[in-house]
Design a protein around this motif. Structure first.
Motif, PDB file in Angstrom:
ATOM      1  N   LYS B  99      -3.864  -3.410  21.930  1.00 13.93           N
ATOM      2  CA  LYS B  99      -4.302  -3.664  20.560  1.00 13.93           C
ATOM      3  C   LYS B  99      -3.293  -4.411  19.699  1.00 13.93           C
ATOM      4  N   SER B 100      -2.014  -4.325  20.042  1.00 16.28           N
ATOM      5  CA  SER B 100      -0.990  -4.950  19.180  1.00 16.28           C
ATOM      6  C   SER B 100      -0.038  -5.799  19.992  1.00 16.28           C
ATOM      7  N   PRO B 101      -0.533  -6.836  20.589  1.00 14.59           N
ATOM      8  CA  PRO B 101       0.336  -7.643  21.456  1.00 14.59           C
ATOM      9  C   PRO B 101       1.434  -8.375  20.708  1.00 14.59           C
ATOM     10  N   SER B 102       1.345  -8.414  19.365  1.00 19.33           N
ATOM     11  CA  SER B 102       2.414  -9.079  18.620  1.00 19.33           C
ATOM     12  C   SER B 102       3.575  -8.163  18.314  1.00 19.33           C
ATOM     13  N   LEU B 103       3.552  -6.987  18.866  1.00 18.49           N
ATOM     14  CA  LEU B 103       4.638  -6.042  18.616  1.00 18.49           C
ATOM     15  C   LEU B 103       5.965  -6.637  19.068  1.00 18.49           C
ATOM     16  N   GLU B 104       6.963  -6.511  18.215  1.00 20.61           N
ATOM     17  CA  GLU B 104       8.264  -7.101  18.540  1.00 20.61           C
ATOM     18  C   GLU B 104       9.369  -6.076  18.727  1.00 20.61           C
ATOM     19  N   GLU B 105       9.185  -4.905  18.125  1.00 15.20           N
ATOM     20  CA  GLU B 105      10.272  -3.930  18.143  1.00 15.20           C
ATOM     21  C   GLU B 105       9.731  -2.556  18.504  1.00 15.20           C
ATOM     22  N   ILE B 106      10.417  -1.895  19.416  1.00 16.06           N
ATOM     23  CA  ILE B 106      10.056  -0.527  19.776  1.00 16.06           C
ATOM     24  C   ILE B 106      11.313   0.331  19.755  1.00 16.06           C
ATOM     25  N   ARG B 107      11.238   1.419  19.002  1.00 14.77           N
ATOM     26  CA  ARG B 107      12.357   2.370  18.947  1.00 14.77           C
ATOM     27  C   ARG B 107      11.817   3.737  19.293  1.00 14.77           C
ATOM     28  N   LEU B 108      12.383   4.343  20.334  1.00 13.73           N
ATOM     29  CA  LEU B 108      11.903   5.632  20.794  1.00 13.73           C
ATOM     30  C   LEU B 108      13.031   6.646  20.791  1.00 13.73           C
ATOM     31  N   LYS B 109      12.704   7.856  20.364  1.00  7.43           N
ATOM     32  CA  LYS B 109      13.727   8.913  20.367  1.00  7.43           C
ATOM     33  C   LYS B 109      13.174  10.151  21.053  1.00  7.43           C
ATOM     34  N   ARG B 110      13.937  10.683  21.989  1.00  7.30           N
ATOM     35  CA  ARG B 110      13.560  11.897  22.738  1.00  7.30           C
ATOM     36  C   ARG B 110      12.191  11.745  23.383  1.00  7.30           C
ATOM     37  N   MET B 111      12.015  10.629  24.071  1.00  7.13           N
ATOM     38  CA  MET B 111      10.750  10.466  24.771  1.00  7.13           C
ATOM     39  C   MET B 111      10.985  10.203  26.244  1.00  7.13           C
ATOM     40  N   VAL B 112       9.931  10.414  27.023  1.00  2.20           N
ATOM     41  CA  VAL B 112      10.012  10.159  28.453  1.00  2.20           C
ATOM     42  C   VAL B 112       9.470   8.754  28.695  1.00  2.20           C
ATOM     43  N   VAL B 113      10.334   7.895  29.191  1.00  2.00           N
ATOM     44  CA  VAL B 113       9.998   6.484  29.397  1.00  2.00           C
ATOM     45  C   VAL B 113      10.160   6.188  30.875  1.00  2.00           C
ATOM     46  N   THR B 114       9.155   5.600  31.493  1.00  4.26           N
ATOM     47  CA  THR B 114       9.287   5.297  32.927  1.00  4.26           C
ATOM     48  C   THR B 114       9.593   3.818  33.136  1.00  4.26           C
ATOM     49  N   ASP B 115       9.953   3.482  34.353  1.00  2.00           N
ATOM     50  CA  ASP B 115      10.190   2.075  34.691  1.00  2.00           C
ATOM     51  C   ASP B 115       8.913   1.274  34.499  1.00  2.00           C
ATOM     52  N   GLU B 116       7.772   1.890  34.870  1.00  2.00           N
ATOM     53  CA  GLU B 116       6.502   1.174  34.728  1.00  2.00           C
ATOM     54  C   GLU B 116       6.266   0.839  33.256  1.00  2.00           C
ATOM     55  N   CYS B 117       6.609   1.782  32.422  1.00  2.00           N
ATOM     56  CA  CYS B 117       6.485   1.627  30.980  1.00  2.00           C
ATOM     57  C   CYS B 117       7.320   0.432  30.506  1.00  2.00           C
ATOM     58  N   LEU B 118       8.543   0.377  30.980  1.00  5.64           N
ATOM     59  CA  LEU B 118       9.431  -0.708  30.574  1.00  5.64           C
ATOM     60  C   LEU B 118       8.914  -2.048  31.090  1.00  5.64           C
ATOM     61  N   GLU B 119       8.403  -2.016  32.304  1.00  8.32           N
ATOM     62  CA  GLU B 119       7.841  -3.261  32.845  1.00  8.32           C
ATOM     63  C   GLU B 119       6.643  -3.707  32.011  1.00  8.32           C
ATOM     64  N   ARG B 120       5.844  -2.735  31.592  1.00  6.31           N
ATOM     65  CA  ARG B 120       4.675  -3.042  30.756  1.00  6.31           C
ATOM     66  C   ARG B 120       5.107  -3.674  29.444  1.00  6.31           C
ATOM     67  N   ILE B 121       6.162  -3.124  28.860  1.00  6.28           N
ATOM     68  CA  ILE B 121       6.673  -3.689  27.603  1.00  6.28           C
ATOM     69  C   ILE B 121       7.073  -5.140  27.836  1.00  6.28           C
ATOM     70  N   ALA B 122       7.816  -5.349  28.906  1.00  7.99           N
ATOM     71  CA  ALA B 122       8.299  -6.702  29.189  1.00  7.99           C
ATOM     72  C   ALA B 122       7.143  -7.668  29.376  1.00  7.99           C
ATOM     73  N   ALA B 123       6.082  -7.182  30.026  1.00  2.00           N
ATOM     74  CA  ALA B 123       4.976  -8.079  30.363  1.00  2.00           C
ATOM     75  C   ALA B 123       3.993  -8.289  29.220  1.00  2.00           C
ATOM     76  N   SER B 124       3.904  -7.314  28.294  1.00  2.00           N
ATOM     77  CA  SER B 124       2.801  -7.350  27.325  1.00  2.00           C
ATOM     78  C   SER B 124       3.122  -7.976  25.984  1.00  2.00           C
ATOM     79  N   PHE B 125       4.380  -7.937  25.589  1.00  2.00           N
ATOM     80  CA  PHE B 125       4.688  -8.389  24.227  1.00  2.00           C
ATOM     81  C   PHE B 125       5.485  -9.686  24.294  1.00  2.00           C
ATOM     82  N   LYS B 126       4.806 -10.766  23.994  1.00  2.00           N
ATOM     83  CA  LYS B 126       5.383 -12.074  24.266  1.00  2.00           C
ATOM     84  C   LYS B 126       6.632 -12.348  23.466  1.00  2.00           C
ATOM     85  N   ASP B 127       6.662 -11.809  22.238  1.00  2.00           N
ATOM     86  CA  ASP B 127       7.801 -12.129  21.390  1.00  2.00           C
ATOM     87  C   ASP B 127       8.696 -10.913  21.197  1.00  2.00           C
ATOM     88  N   PHE B 128       8.809 -10.112  22.252  1.00  2.00           N
ATOM     89  CA  PHE B 128       9.532  -8.854  22.117  1.00  2.00           C
ATOM     90  C   PHE B 128      10.994  -9.088  21.819  1.00  2.00           C
TER      91      PHE B 128
END
Lengths: 248, 585
Positions: B99-128
């Motif tokens: 829904k928000s492919p223009s997202l540029e910044e993500i800040r997470l605290k005390r969360m469970v983040v997987t490698d797949e998640c990180l790969e998704r971030i890299a692949a989905s947000f063009k101007d990250f």
């Protein structure tokens, strides 16, 4: 706004009490006590007086499940002091390297378990321990330390311990939440006895050897429930043991 | 006649409003203001990832460019939340990717983040551009490599105190040779050594690099070579500061530091040998932030360093600084705003007391701008607290951790009630408070009455009865987060003040006397709260009166969680079958 508690109050107090004390000992007495307190019919205020120790020991409880585990050292309370795990790891590493270095220098085996109490005069991190040894009490997760060199006799020591765990000043709350009631740790008439671990790792009743001999051989202290102190080795034990059992 | 502001004008006005608290107020005025506000909000903050669904957030804020999320309760930092509790980033990333492919910044605290998640971030947000992970876990250096290699315009990559599966230092080499946009890089929590040549090249081609925090594996030689290539740094976290003491090494280091004329913040300094500290002297006069909390430096080396830091605003240090050192800080560091003193020994009952209440009193007297304190020590007095409150009414954050539980005022043997009363009454702007030591219900009566702006309150080993909790929940007007452990109260106060819980973000209680029955009742009566009972050792049968190990209550518009592990009980689970009630319906 919720104004009623849908639980049987009398029963709940009884069960709560039993559930939280290690041996069921003194907690059972709170059952059925009418309290008063500000909230009248909606539920009696459960005060620290009702429970022999505050909830902190439940951390110990849930992990050990029984009263006969060895006294937990105070550093084993989960998440206390509140230091983040990164920092904690770094501190533990620092300590480990320091003590490893010290052990190597002294030619001893490496200490890898903090159940091993340190010798009273050994240098720790460059500071000389002044005769402080750990004291734990059954039912209390947080241990304390007492300086043996600052005491001259068993009576002295017992008084300090009583002050520590059951504050004798009115109006203050001791470690166990109980108000004044002399413990009399040494004469076997109370429900607690004072025991110690000697250099050979044996647990003995305190009071049977001359004081000076005691302080050179004691490694740590434990205030134990009399009921659990059966079979503890003590030098001139038999007549005293019989006397204790009769009185307990 | 109704005055209507054209939405274009409102939009323009709102473009000047950054604070989300203000924006939240704006959106409550009327429907059209709500609409205009939501369409213009770029930075979204969600304090509890289970309070709202990702889809709802994406739907409400179509122009979102920055998302900040917090997951686990704060006490997770101290191992009080079992592994597997929750706080998964994936559902959020999935929803935003869609829904928000223009997202540029993500800040997470005390969360469970997987490698797949990180790969998704890299692949989905063009101007990250910005990824900041604080106290997160669940990923490996492979995930970091994915971010480094794919996000062409990456500006910020910070891993703060994360638990990362470290598969080696290769991840650094994944930054393409064409990437020149880096402004901030923090890999201080990783263990493996990175190739210094990779780091040198990265630094050399990043002219905008302002903040760099190395991991302990980077040697002093490595540091020197990096500093030579990045003299423009304003924030530096060094690697390990221990090395063989060669005089040339010292000179090189000194020179490298003296070239960093814009350095304002210094951290790291693991294993620092006191002999190397003088190399830092040249940057001291410009420093506003100094983190020595991993540096096992003692007095008087510490004072030599600190007396040169006249502009210091933030100081984190270990208790090795002793009262003497804090006295020096009070006289040299007049700009100090934040002080944190950490214990140098993990053992609870350390007999050598390096800092006492006196140290904090010195700083409170000497540093007029002091507003934030975190102080670990063995014991305290009411008199000291009263002095601190009197001298520093401008305190905003006061966290005192008396390490010995139930420790009374060691001079008078009284509880610390009077002292904390002074703090609550005197420091009218106090927003965050942690109490410790021996405290009776009275202390909490004072806090409830006077601590009007306190939003976050932490309590351990305190109080006498249910009154304590009642005072807090019926007072403390601004309370948003309350976390309690090992205190003797439970049901009555909780149930009496249930409505208060909807005005707060969350309540955590562990090792208290809350019964299972009360949890059930609360869940039933308050549908807009999620009541979670977290029991690692649940009894086989649960009578109503059995006490629970931990309870975590938070308000939510997202309904019950669907991702709870076995050891979390909520009303919507049927404990016998292990299936959610909703699913059955």
């Amino acid at each position: 706004m919720i104004t009623e508690l849908e639980m049987g109050k009398g029963e709940s107090e009884l069960e709560l009490g039993l559930g939280l004390s290690l041996g069921g000992g003194t907690a059972a007495k709170i059952a059925g006590k009418s309290g008063g307190g500000a909230w009248g019919e909606r539920g009696r205020l459960l005060t620290a007086k009702d429970f022999p120790s505050v909830g902190s020991k439940r951390a110990a409880d849930s992990a050990s499940h029984a009263g006969s585990s060895p006294p937990r050292s105070s550093s084993q309370v989960v998440g206390w002091p509140p230091i983040g795990s990164h920092r904690m790891n770094s501190l533990v590493n620092n300590q480990a390297t320091k003590s490893a270095r010290e052990e190597e220098e002294a030619g001893k085996k490496k200490v890898n378990d903090d159940h091993q109490p340190k010798d009273v005069t050994k240098k720790v991190n460059g500071k000389v321990q002044l005769g402080f040894i750990k004291v734990n009490m059954d039912g209390v997760a947080i241990g304390r330390k007492v300086d043996l060199n600052a005491h001259s006799s068993y009576e002295n020591l017992a008084q300090t311990l009583e002050d520590m765990f059951f504050r004798t000043n009115p109006g203050t709350i001791g470690l166990t939440g109980q108000f004044t009631k002399p413990l009399r740790l040494l004469d076997g008439s109370s429900e607690f006895v004072l025991t110690y671990e000697d250099k050979e790792g044996d647990w003995m009743l305190v009071g049977d050897v001359p004081w000076r001999m005691f302080i050179t051989s004691v490694k740590r202290l434990r205030v134990m429930k009399t009921s659990e102190a059966n079979g503890l080795a003590a030098r001139h034990q038999e007549p005293k043991e019989r006397q204790r059992n009769q009185q307990a | 006649m109704a005055l209507r502001l054209p939405s274009k004008v409102l939009k323009h006005i709102l473009s000047f409003i950054d604070s989300n608290e203000d924006r939240n107020s704006v959106s409550l005025v009327c429907k059209s203001w709500f609409e205009t506000e939501r369409k213009t909000r770029k930075r979204v903050f969600v304090g509890n990832c289970y309070a709202v669904t990702p889809a709802a957030v994406a739907r409400r804020f179509p122009e979102m460019r920055s998302l900040t999320l917090k997951g686990k309760p704060h006490f997770a930092d101290y191992n009080l939340v079992p592994d597997g509790w929750g706080g998964y980033a994936c559902p959020w990333i999935e929803a935003m990717a869609a829904k928000s492919p223009s997202l540029e910044e993500i800040r997470l605290k005390r969360m469970v983040v997987t490698d797949e998640c990180l790969e998704r971030i890299a692949a989905s947000f063009k101007d990250f551009k910005v990824l900041v992970l604080t106290s997160c876990e669940g990923f490996s250096t492979d995930g970091i490599a994915a971010i480094a290699s794919t996000c062409r315009n990456l500006r910020v990559l910070e891993l703060r105190e994360c638990i990362v599966e470290d598969l080696g230092g290769d991840w650094l080499s994944y930054f393409p040779e064409t990437s020149t946009s880096l402004v901030s890089l923090d890999f201080s929590c990783l263990d493996s050594e990175v190739k210094i040549s990779d780091l040198e090249r990265l630094v050399s081609r990043s002219p905008n690099l302002k903040s760099l925090k190395l991991n302990p594996a980077v040697t002093l030689d490595g540091l020197v070579s990096i500093l030579r290539r990045a003299p423009q740094l304003t924030e530096l976290g060094t690697g390990s500061f221990a090395a063989e003491l060669k005089p040339e090494a010292f000179t090189k280091l000194s020179k490298a530091f003296s070239n960093c004329k814009q350095l304002q913040s210094l951290s790291g300094l693991w294993d620092v040998l006191p002999e190397y500290l003088p190399a830092l002297y040249s940057v001291c006069p410009g420093l506003t932030s100094l983190n020595l909390s991993y540096a096992t430096v003692r007095m008087p080396d510490l004072v030599e360093l600190l007396r040169r830091c006249s502009k210091l605003q933030k100081l984190w240090v270990m208790d090795l600084i002793e009262d003497k050192g804090l006295e020096a800080v009070a006289s040299y560091c007049k700009e100090l705003r934040e002080l944190r003193v950490f214990p140098s020994e993990p053992d609870l009952d350390a007999t050598n007391i390096p800092v006492t209440e006196q140290g904090l009193v010195y700083v409170s007297k000497g540093c007029r701008k002091l507003e934030s304190v975190l102080y670990f020590c063995v014991q305290f007095t009411n008199a000291a607290l009263i002095t601190i409150a009197r001298k520093r009414p401008n305190l905003k954050c006061f966290r005192l951790c008396v390490i010995e539980p139930f420790a009374p005022d060691y001079k008078t043997n009284e509880p610390l009630d009077k002292g904390f009363k002074a703090i609550a009454e005197g420091c009218k702007d106090l927003r965050r408070l942690s109490v410790s030591g021996l405290l009776s219900d009275k202390a909490f009566k004072y806090i409830g009455k006077h601590a009007k702006k306190v939003r976050m309150l932490s309590i351990a080993f305190a109080g006498d009865s249910d009154l304590m909790l009642h005072h807090l929940l019926s007072g403390c007007q601004s309370l948003k987060k309350l976390e309690i452990r090992d205190c003797p109260f439970g049901d009555t106060a909780l149930l009496e003040n249930a409505a208060k819980l909807e005005t707060m973000r969350s309540l955590w209680m562990s090792s208290c006397f809350v019964s299972f029955g009360a949890c059930k009742l609360l869940s039933q009566k308050m549908p807009r709260l999620n009541v979670e009972v977290i029991d690692e050792h649940p009894p086989k049968t649960r009578p109503e009166s059995s006490p629970v190990e931990r309870i975590y209550i938070y308000r939510t518009v997202a309904g019950p969680r669907m991702d709870t592990p076995e050891f979390v009980w909520t009303l919507h689970k049927n404990p016998e079958i292990g299936v959610s009630k909703l699913a059955i319906k």
